[in-house]
Design an enzyme around this catalytic site. Structure first.
Site, PDB file in Angstrom:
ATOM      1  N   ASP A   1       0.825  -1.206   0.000  1.00 53.12           N
ATOM      2  CA  ASP A   1       0.000   0.000   0.000  1.00 53.12           C
ATOM      3  C   ASP A   1       0.864   1.263   0.000  1.00 53.12           C
ATOM      4  O   ASP A   1       0.641   2.193  -0.784  1.00 53.12           O
ATOM      5  CB  ASP A   1      -0.913  -0.006   1.236  1.00 53.12           C
ATOM      6  CG  ASP A   1      -2.310   0.505   0.917  1.00 53.12           C
ATOM      7  OD1 ASP A   1      -2.631   0.651  -0.271  1.00 53.12           O
ATOM      8  OD2 ASP A   1      -3.090   0.753   1.852  1.00 53.12           O
TER       9      ASP A   1
ATOM     10  N   ASP B   1      -8.989  -2.369   2.717  1.00 51.62           N
ATOM     11  CA  ASP B   1      -8.866  -1.755   4.032  1.00 51.62           C
ATOM     12  C   ASP B   1      -9.881  -2.320   5.024  1.00 51.62           C
ATOM     13  O   ASP B   1      -9.798  -2.040   6.230  1.00 51.62           O
ATOM     14  CB  ASP B   1      -9.042  -0.237   3.922  1.00 51.62           C
ATOM     15  CG  ASP B   1      -8.000   0.396   3.015  1.00 51.62           C
ATOM     16  OD1 ASP B   1      -6.854  -0.096   3.017  1.00 51.62           O
ATOM     17  OD2 ASP B   1      -8.329   1.342   2.285  1.00 51.62           O
TER      18      ASP B   1
END
Length: 482
Positions: free
Chosen positions: A333, A393
């Protein structure tokens, strides 16, 4: 070239005056607008949309002096129109466009001598203004700053925490059924046939992260083709996930269990109707996915079901695998958000480009929870901006929460791991929103969610003197898994 969004506040001559706001596009390099109506000056609107104002002869100065003039876009430049309007004594120039609003472009230096505000407005809004407010209208331009906090973040927070908590609880409930089946030899084979879980090993965790990296890079270079593949996969996977989620609820209802024979099997009629409903929901979303006014609701429902089913179905065998998975995806990420801008030609991060649709592609990847921004601003007036949270997420920390819940069930630890990890996830989400508001730029949420959940789970295991068992997984799971 810039496209700053502003508001045209129009007021009729009635008592009390009827007011309405309209979207405008202006260039902040040419002129700055007031940030509120308190500092704005109203002028009378003069509708000259019968002309494009490409030459001074098209409109007499008497009609434009001390007025806000609105003309059609035409073929000449904004600079030409602005100079003519200013020389005629106009106080504001509005350019009505019959096509979509686009950035206002001209050299900044050419506009040094232009002092009147110039903005682009939709032609349909001018028509609506006359119908709503009449022919005598006073207008002003202003551009309020975007609010630092939007209530849509609260909705995103509730959706994320609810999905993670429910997914973890569902995974624990399935684990409890497995334990009961193990304790009852007669139910063992039946339970194994029903079991649809997939367990990650260290190798499959690393392979999964590599596939994520490759897929993201392929999307960056071949987005306009692969986006339709992702949309198709999402429709199929979300329909199946919605079916699994609702079937689990329907299974608790004791009535309406009539069956029909089909292909040597007895199938509940209500499950057939449920399957049709879930397929129809996915098809409706696919057809109307670009209808921003309401399609986001259906996408979020399908997305929540997808995340729930993923968290329940995919099992992490131990805390070691959780650390490897969350740690690698955290690096993934951060790299694709913060590091890739130094590599790409246009200086944009690959993650942001793919999320937004490279090169202005109108098709967006359906891998996010979307909630329209709720606070009033020029952006909400001009378009429908959304607050976004990626499925990853929710799913990635959710797998750790699910493992904590299963460990609680296996060790009869009164849900201490599950509750602690869920609270840590909520704290991580709040931290993400705080940093987002302070830095005013998109954030890799895993940068805050992963440390919060991993550190909290580790502290609970250390405090309870169960770190070794928590790290390696329960003896039951090791012995039971084939």
């Amino acid at each position: 070239v810039t496209a700053d969004e502003g508001i045209l506040h129009a007021s009729g001559r009635g008592v009390p005056p009827v007011t309405k706001d309209y979207c405008t596009i202006y260039n902040s390099n040419w002129i700055s607008l007031p940030k509120s109506l308190d500092n704005a000056t109203f002028v009378t609107l003069q509708n000259l949309t019968s002309t494009v104002l490409c030459s001074p002869a098209e409109a007499p100065s008497a009609l434009m002096k001390d007025k806000a003039v609105v003309v059609l876009r035409g073929n000449c430049t904004f600079l030409e129109k602005a100079r003519i309007a200013q020389n005629s004594g106009a106080k504001m120039l509005l350019i009505a466009s019959k096509t979509r609003l686009s950035p206002l472009s001209d050299n900044k230096t050419d506009f040094e001598n232009v002092t009147l505000p110039v903005a682009l407005i939709r032609y349909n809004d001018i028509v609506d203004m006359q119908l709503t407010l009449g022919n005598e209208v006073n207008v002003t331009l202003y551009s309020p700053p975007l609010p630092e906090f939007d209530c849509s973040m609260v909705v995103i927070f509730v959706i994320a925490v609810f999905t993670v908590a429910l997914g973890g609880y569902w995974s624990g409930a399935a684990e409890l059924e497995n334990l009961k089946a193990i304790a009852s030899p007669g139910q063992r084979e039946t339970r194994r046939k029903k079991e649809e879980n997939v367990t990650f090993t260290t190798v499959t965790v690393i392979l999964f992260v590599v596939i994520c990296c490759v897929m993201l890079v392929l999307l960056y270079f071949f987005y306009k083709w692969l986006v339709y593949v992702i949309i198709s996969v999402f429709c199929l996977a979300s329909a199946m996930s919605l079916y699994n989620c609702l079937a689990a609820l329907i299974g608790e209802i004791p009535f309406g269990q009539c069956r029909i024979a089909c292909c040597n099997k007895n199938i509940e009629v209500r499950l057939i109707f449920l399957a049709v409903f879930c397929i129809a929901a996915a098809v409706v979303w696919a057809v109307f996915r670009n209808e921003d006014r309401w399609a986001w609701i259906l996408q979020d429902i399908l997305g929540i079901a997808f995340c729930l089913n993923f968290i329940k179905t995919l099992k992490m065998p131990n805390f070691k695998s959780c650390v490897i998975l969350l740690g690698l995806l955290l690096l993934y990420d951060v790299f694709f958000v913060f590091i890739t801008p130094f590599i790409t030609k246009n200086g944009a991060s690959i993650m942001v480009e793919v999320a937004a649709g490279p090169f202005g592609n109108s098709e967006k990847l359906p891998v996010v929870i979307r909630v329209p921004r709720l606070e009033y601003s020029a952006s909400t007036l001009c378009d429908m901006p959304f607050s976004l949270l990626g499925f990853g997420d929710i799913i990635v920390p959710g797998l750790l929460v699910a493992y904590c819940r299963r460990f609680d069930v296996q060790t009869s630890s009164s849900s201490v791991y599950y509750i602690s990890c869920t609270i840590a996830y909520a704290v991580g989400m709040v931290l993400t929103f705080v940093v987002l508001a302070l830095m005013k730029m998109g954030q890799p949420a895993l940068l805050y969610l992963v440390p919060c959940t991993l550190i909290t789970s580790s502290l609970v295991a250390w405090k309870r003197k169960e770190m070794k068992k928590f790290w390696k997984g329960s003896s039951y799971q090791v012995g039971w898994m084939p």
